[in-house]
Write a protein that holds these residues in place. Structure first.
Motif, short mmCIF file in Angstrom:
data_model
loop_
_atom_site.label_atom_id
_atom_site.label_comp_id
_atom_site.label_asym_id
_atom_site.label_seq_id
_atom_site.Cartn_x
_atom_site.Cartn_y
_atom_site.Cartn_z
N PRO A 153 0.85 -1.19 0.00
CA PRO A 153 0.00 0.00 0.00
C PRO A 153 0.89 1.24 0.00
CG PRO A 153 -0.52 -1.50 1.83
CD PRO A 153 0.82 -1.88 1.29
N VAL A 154 1.04 1.86 -1.16
CA VAL A 154 1.92 3.02 -1.29
C VAL A 154 1.17 4.26 -0.80
CG1 VAL A 154 3.22 4.46 -2.90
CG2 VAL A 154 3.12 1.97 -3.24
N ASP A 205 -20.83 -5.77 -3.25
CA ASP A 205 -21.72 -5.80 -2.09
C ASP A 205 -20.96 -6.21 -0.83
OD1 ASP A 205 -23.73 -5.14 -3.86
OD2 ASP A 205 -24.49 -7.19 -4.03
N VAL A 206 -20.09 -7.20 -0.96
CA VAL A 206 -19.27 -7.62 0.19
C VAL A 206 -18.37 -6.49 0.65
CG1 VAL A 206 -17.50 -9.26 0.95
CG2 VAL A 206 -19.33 -10.03 -0.59
N PHE A 207 -17.75 -5.85 -0.32
CA PHE A 207 -16.83 -4.74 -0.05
C PHE A 207 -17.55 -3.62 0.71
CE2 PHE A 207 -13.54 -1.81 -2.28
CZ PHE A 207 -12.63 -2.01 -1.25
N TYR A 217 -8.98 -5.08 4.16
CA TYR A 217 -8.37 -5.84 5.23
C TYR A 217 -9.38 -6.44 6.20
CZ TYR A 217 -4.24 -3.69 3.29
OH TYR A 217 -3.26 -3.28 2.42
N LYS A 218 -10.67 -6.06 6.04
CA LYS A 218 -11.72 -6.65 6.88
C LYS A 218 -12.41 -7.82 6.19
CE LYS A 218 -12.75 -2.47 9.54
NZ LYS A 218 -13.80 -1.46 9.89
N VAL A 219 -12.26 -7.91 4.86
CA VAL A 219 -12.84 -9.02 4.11
C VAL A 219 -12.08 -10.30 4.45
CG1 VAL A 219 -13.40 -9.90 1.81
CG2 VAL A 219 -13.49 -7.44 2.26
N PHE A 223 -10.14 -14.39 -1.39
CA PHE A 223 -9.36 -13.95 -2.56
C PHE A 223 -8.61 -15.12 -3.18
CE2 PHE A 223 -9.80 -10.19 0.18
CZ PHE A 223 -10.48 -9.37 -0.71
N SER A 224 -9.31 -15.85 -4.02
CA SER A 224 -8.75 -17.05 -4.67
C SER A 224 -9.61 -17.38 -5.88
CB SER A 224 -8.73 -18.22 -3.67
OG SER A 224 -9.94 -18.31 -2.97
N PRO A 225 -9.12 -18.25 -6.76
CA PRO A 225 -9.88 -18.56 -7.98
C PRO A 225 -11.11 -19.41 -7.70
CG PRO A 225 -7.92 -19.91 -7.85
CD PRO A 225 -7.82 -18.92 -6.73
#
Length: 324
Positions: free
Chosen positions: A105-106, A275-277, A285-287, A292-294
């Protein structure tokens, strides 16, 4: 076996050569170049339209030019769209976890972006990079930023300082996720999501020898609508990506994790990511990180010839995300 490959040039140097090519053909691929604090900047969607070719270029930069990336036709009945991004690499560890993963995270006083590319190897501060012994030194340094604005002077100075190079040695490409190039480079992360999930599951990702990934390319979101852009590109992974891995590991080690790799094992699975976001206050960072995968993973053992296949495509969620 399992020895990691060596490279004639550093991964950053390989990516710098590709950056030079993209800069030379900037007009042809809908991009612009400029300098900020001496750093060379390739704008692939902030003040330009970019293009599919620019997106393929950005994806190549993200992976340190260690992969073959192309557009392929997709069955709209299965993928809700007519194009897909296909990725193949024989250097999955370095290309995906060493370079492509958006692990930086820049952030400076007046700028924020998610940073990818081999510049992460030069920075070398992420815990995962240390665990996998993925670092390199020297210049030039190449990175890709997901942002709807160009990096500020303070951001350029921060990147140079943390990568331990002069600002003149930086090569930075930028595109918002809601653009053609920005969405394409994100959708090219199918293999990376599988490797990162496996690493989180404590599988030795250094045993992964080769990999392919295939994911639908969604329509771009409305300009400036980052939430929809992020939602569609993530849904392409979670509900439409298929990844195949060739692995040199014991069957027991593969068996222990294979069924846990697909995104459907997450408690947050089943709805469009936008919607999840939103439910998590737009905070990645709360999800649930296991999301996060295929959608689908196939793993082939190079030791025994056994294969594992888990997960499935979710065409209805893709249609809702892309066109609902």
């Amino acid at each position: 076996m399992n020895d990691q490959p060596t490279y004639e040039l550093s991964i950053n140097s390989q990516a710098a050569s590709l950056f030079d090519v993209l800069s030379d053909i900037k007009d042809e691929i809908g991009c612009e170049t400029q300098e900020i604090e001496g750093a060379r900047i390739l704008d692939a969607g902030v003040h330009t339209h970019g293009s599919v070719a620019a997106g393929l270029g950005l994806a190549g930069l993200c992976m340190g030019d260690l992969a073959n990336i192309e557009i392929q036709p997709a069955d709209p009945d299965r993928y809700a769209t007519t194009n897909a991004v296909y990725v193949q690499t024989d250097h999955p560890l370095h290309a995906c976890l060493g370079a492509q993963y958006a692990g930086w995270p820049v952030q400076s006083d007046d700028f924020f972006a998610m940073g990818s590319g081999p510049m992460r190897l030069a920075r070398g501060r992420e815990e995962m990079l240390g665990e996998l012994e993925l670092t390199e030194t020297g210049s030039p340094v190449v990175g890709v930023l997901e942002s709807d604005s160009l990096p500020t002077a303070s951001a350029i100075k921060l990147i140079a300082e943390q990568c331990q190079v002069e600002t003149s040695e930086l090569r930075i490409a930028v595109a918002p996720t809601s653009t053609i190039a920005g969405s394409l480079q994100v959708v090219a992360r199918s293999i990376e999501t599988a490797l990162h999930k496996l690493h989180e599951l404590k599988f030795d990702v250094r045993t992964i020898i080769s990999a392919t990934g295939h994911a639908p390319l969604p329509p771009p979101a409305k300009p400036g609508d980052m939430a929809s852009g992020i939602g569609r590109t993530n849904d392409a992974m979670l509900y439409g990506a298929t990844v195949t891995l060739w692995v040199d590991a014991d069957d027991e080690a593969i068996e222990a994790v294979a069924s846990q790799v697909p995104s459907e094992t997450s408690k947050d699975h089943g709805r469009p990511f936008k919607d999840v976001f939103k439910d998590y206050g737009y905070d990645f960072y709360k999800v649930d990180p296991m999301l996060f995968s295929p959608a689908v993973v196939m793993i082939h053992s190079l030791r025994t010839g056994r294969s594992w296949h888990h997960g499935k495509l979710y065409s209805d969620v893709l249609r809702q995300s892309f066109f609902g």
